[in-house]
Scaffold this active site. Structure first.
Site, short mmCIF file in Angstrom:
data_model
loop_
_atom_site.label_atom_id
_atom_site.label_comp_id
_atom_site.label_asym_id
_atom_site.label_seq_id
_atom_site.Cartn_x
_atom_site.Cartn_y
_atom_site.Cartn_z
N GLN A 37 6.47 -8.68 3.56
CA GLN A 37 6.02 -8.35 2.21
C GLN A 37 7.15 -8.52 1.20
O GLN A 37 6.94 -8.98 0.07
CB GLN A 37 5.48 -6.92 2.20
CG GLN A 37 4.20 -6.77 2.99
CD GLN A 37 3.87 -5.31 3.29
OE1 GLN A 37 4.75 -4.45 3.39
NE2 GLN A 37 2.59 -5.02 3.43
N PRO A 80 7.49 -3.84 11.16
CA PRO A 80 8.02 -5.13 10.73
C PRO A 80 7.32 -5.75 9.53
O PRO A 80 7.85 -6.68 8.92
CB PRO A 80 7.79 -6.01 11.97
CG PRO A 80 6.56 -5.44 12.61
CD PRO A 80 6.61 -3.96 12.34
N GLY A 97 -12.64 -7.11 4.50
CA GLY A 97 -11.41 -7.81 4.20
C GLY A 97 -11.02 -8.68 5.39
O GLY A 97 -11.58 -8.54 6.48
N ALA A 98 -10.05 -9.57 5.16
CA ALA A 98 -9.63 -10.47 6.24
C ALA A 98 -8.13 -10.72 6.20
O ALA A 98 -7.65 -11.72 6.72
CB ALA A 98 -10.39 -11.79 6.13
N CYS A 155 0.83 -1.21 0.00
CA CYS A 155 0.00 0.00 0.00
C CYS A 155 0.86 1.26 0.00
O CYS A 155 0.39 2.34 -0.36
CB CYS A 155 -0.95 0.01 1.19
SG CYS A 155 -0.12 -0.07 2.79
N ASN A 156 2.13 1.13 0.39
CA ASN A 156 3.01 2.30 0.49
C ASN A 156 4.04 2.41 -0.62
O ASN A 156 4.69 3.44 -0.75
CB ASN A 156 3.74 2.31 1.83
CG ASN A 156 2.82 2.63 2.99
OD1 ASN A 156 1.83 3.33 2.82
ND2 ASN A 156 3.13 2.10 4.15
N ARG A 157 4.21 1.37 -1.43
CA ARG A 157 5.26 1.43 -2.45
C ARG A 157 5.02 0.42 -3.55
O ARG A 157 4.40 -0.63 -3.34
CB ARG A 157 6.63 1.19 -1.82
CG ARG A 157 6.87 -0.23 -1.34
CD ARG A 157 8.24 -0.37 -0.68
NE ARG A 157 8.30 0.39 0.55
CZ ARG A 157 9.06 1.45 0.74
NH1 ARG A 157 9.88 1.86 -0.23
NH2 ARG A 157 9.05 2.12 1.87
N SER A 189 9.99 3.17 5.73
CA SER A 189 8.56 2.95 5.89
C SER A 189 7.84 4.19 6.40
O SER A 189 8.44 5.06 7.03
CB SER A 189 8.29 1.79 6.85
OG SER A 189 8.78 0.58 6.34
N GLU A 235 -3.89 -9.42 6.64
CA GLU A 235 -3.05 -9.13 7.81
C GLU A 235 -3.36 -7.75 8.40
O GLU A 235 -3.45 -7.61 9.62
CB GLU A 235 -1.57 -9.20 7.40
CG GLU A 235 -0.62 -8.95 8.56
CD GLU A 235 0.85 -9.02 8.13
OE1 GLU A 235 1.72 -8.90 9.00
OE2 GLU A 235 1.09 -9.20 6.92
#
Length: 425
Positions: free
Chosen positions: A122, A117, A191-192, A54-56, A111, A194
Site C-alpha cells: 500500500q 505485509p 468487492g474483488a 482502512c487503518n490509516r 499495523s 486484495e
C-alpha cells in the site's frame, strides 16, 4: 529555509473507524488532493505523498517546519470535517521522528496486525501515485527507497511476520463463533480487491456450502469466482439475493454504504431471524452502522477484527525489539544523509570560489610563460601562490580568534588541511 521531513495523520490507534472514514482518500482522489495541498501551501510544501488505507490516513511532506501547524486545518477543510472533531485524533512527527514512523509503518510495527505485509504494498502504491502526480522529489524519493529497504531487512532478519493472524483469518473465526461449523453456510463477498481475495482464500479453506462474489464490474467478479468455484452476482441484484447468505464480507472503494438498514431488515425477515454474520472491512464503511442493532445480525467492522487479531501478536513481540534496533540504525543513516544534503550549497559555494582562484592563478602563470619567463620559476610561483591563498582563510581566522574559539580552530586545522604527500581519491 531548509526543509523538514514531516508526517501527520491518524490511524486505528488514534481514531475509530467512524473518524477514519471521513478523511480517507480513494485512489482517484489522491492526485487532486496532492495538487490542492501544494497549491494551498506553495513553496512551503515542496514534496508530498498520501497513504490512505482502512487503518490509516497519513500525509508525508518535505516542507518548511512551520507548515506542521497548518496541516490539520487543511486536512479538515479538504474533507469537509470540523477541525475540532479531527484534531484530537491526529498525530504529527518531524525529522528523525517522521523518518522512524515511516520505517515502522512499512515494517508492519504500526499495523493493527503486527508484522502484516500488505502495508508495504500500500505504501509503494502511495509512492507511485505521488510520482504520477509530480509531487515526489529527491528528499521523499530517498526516504521511501530507504523505507522499503528497511522493511525488507526487518522481514528477512526478524520473525516479525511469523505466526501472523490476519484480518481474513479473524473474519473466519468470528463467523465460526456465531455459526459454528461453516460447512452448511453460504458466504457472499462484495468487492474483488486484495482483501476480499484473502478472505475468500480463508473461507474457502473452511469448505462452506457455497461461495459467491458480487462486484460492480462483473468481469472482475468472475475472475475471483473462478479461483474458488464460486457463483457471481451483479451488485444491483443484492436486494433479491442477500437473504440467501449466512456470511457477508464486504470491502469496496465505495464512498457511500452499499448495504443499508432497510435492505438488511428485509433480508432478516426473509431469513426468519436465522443469524447472519456481516463483516465490513471497508473504510469508508460499506454497511450502515445501524445494521448492528438488528436482532440476529452480527455486524463486525475492521476495528472489531483488529481487537481479535491482537491475541495473535504475543508470539511476535520478541521480534519487535530486534526490528526496532534495525530501524533505529537506519534512521541515523538517513539523518546523516539529510544533514550532508543540507551542507551541499556551502560545499558548492566553497568549490566555486576555489575553482575561480585556480583559474585566476593559472591564467597569471600562462601570461608569465607567454612573455618568456623561466618555466621552472613560473611553476614555483604558481605552487607558492596557490598555497598562500589556500592557507590565508584558515590562518587569518586563527589569528583573529581567542580562547575557546581558538582551541576549536586548532583542533579542526589538522582535519581541514591535507597531510604532506597525501593522495586525493
Amino acid at each position: 529555509m531548509s526543509l523538514d521531513v514531516l508526517t501527520f495523520g491518524l490511524n486505528h490507534v488514534s481514531a475509530p473507524v467512524a473518524v477514519r472514514e471521513r478523511v480517507s482518500f480513494p485512489l482517484e482522489l489522491v492526485k487532486p488532493a496532492l495538487a490542492a495541498l501544494r497549491t494551498a501551501f506553495g513553496a512551503s510544501v515542496r514534496e508530498a505523498a498520501i497513504l490512505s488505507t482502512c487503518n490509516r490516513t497519513e500525509i508525508y511532506c518535505a516542507a518548511e517546519p512551520a507548515v506542521g501547524e497548518q496541516l490539520p486545518a487543511w486536512l479538515a477543510e479538504f474533507n469537509r470535517v470540523e477541525a475540532g472533531e479531527l484534531v484530537p485524533h491526529l498525530y504529527q512527527y518531524q525529522r528523525n521522528d517522521a523518518v522512524r514512523h515511516a520505517f515502522r509503518v512499512a515494517s508492519g510495527l504500526d499495523s493493527m496486525v503486527l508484522g502484516e505485509p500488505q502495508i508495504l504494498g500500500q505504501m509503494k502504491s502511495a509512492v507511485r501515485a505521488a510520482e504520477q502526480a509530480g509531487a515526489l522529489g529527491t528528499l521523499l524519493h530517498q526516504l521511501f527507497q530507504r523505507t522499503f529497504s528497511v522493511a525488507k531487512e526487518v522481514r528477512s532478519q526478524t520473525a516479525i511476520g511469523a505466526h501472523s493472524v490476519s484480518m481474513a483469518a479473524a473474519a473466519v473465526r468470528l463467523a465460526e463463533r456465531v455459526l459454528g461449523d461453516l460447512s452448511q453456510s453460504r458466504v457472499l463477498f462484495i468487492g474483488a480487491g486484495e482483501m476480499v481475495q484473502l478472505c475468500a482464500t480463508h473461507f474457502a479453506a473452511a469448505r462452506p456450502l457455497q461461495l459467491a462474489v458480487a462486484n460492480r464490474t462483473l468481469e472482475r467478479a468472475e475472475q475471483l469466482a473462478g479461483q474458488f468455484d464460486a457463483r457471481t452476482l451483479k451488485l444491483s441484484s443484492l436486494p433479491e439475493h442477500l437473504a440467501e447468505f449466512d456470511v457477508v464480507v464486504s470491502c469496496t472503494a465505495s464512498s457511500l454504504p452499499i448495504l443499508g438498514l432497510g435492505l438488511v431488515e428485509r433480508a432478516a425477515r426473509i431469513r426468519r431471524h436465522r443469524p447472519m454474520v456481516m463483516v465490513d472491512l471497508a473504510v469508508p464503511r460499506d454497511m450502515e452502522p445501524e445494521i448492528g442493532r438488528l436482532a440476529d445480525i452480527y455486524l463486525y467492522t475492521v476495528d472489531d477484527l483488529g481487537r481479535l487479531v491482537q491475541s495473535g501478536n504475543d508470539a511476535r513481540r520478541a521480534a519487535v525489539v530486534q526490528a526496532e534496533a534495525i530501524i533505529e540504525a537506519r534512521v541515523q543513516h538517513f539523518m546523516h544523509w539529510l544533514s550532508n544534503r543540507e551542507i551541499v550549497p556551502a560545499i558548492v559555494h566553497y568549490q566555486h570560489n576555489a575553482e575561480a582562484l585556480r583559474q585566476a592563478e593559472l591564467e597569471r602563470a600562462r601570461r608569465l610563460l607567454a612573455r618568456g619567463d623561466d618555466p621552472e620559476a613560473v611553476l614555483e610561483y604558481l605552487a607558492h601562490s596557490l598555497t598562500n591563498k589556500h592557507l590565508h582563510g584558515p590562518l587569518a581566522a586563527l589569528n583573529r580568534s581567542e580562547g575557546v574559539e581558538r582551541n576549536q580552530l586548532l583542533s579542526l586545522l589538522p582535519r581541514l588541511l591535507p597531510e604532506p604527500g597525501a593522495r586525493r581519491h
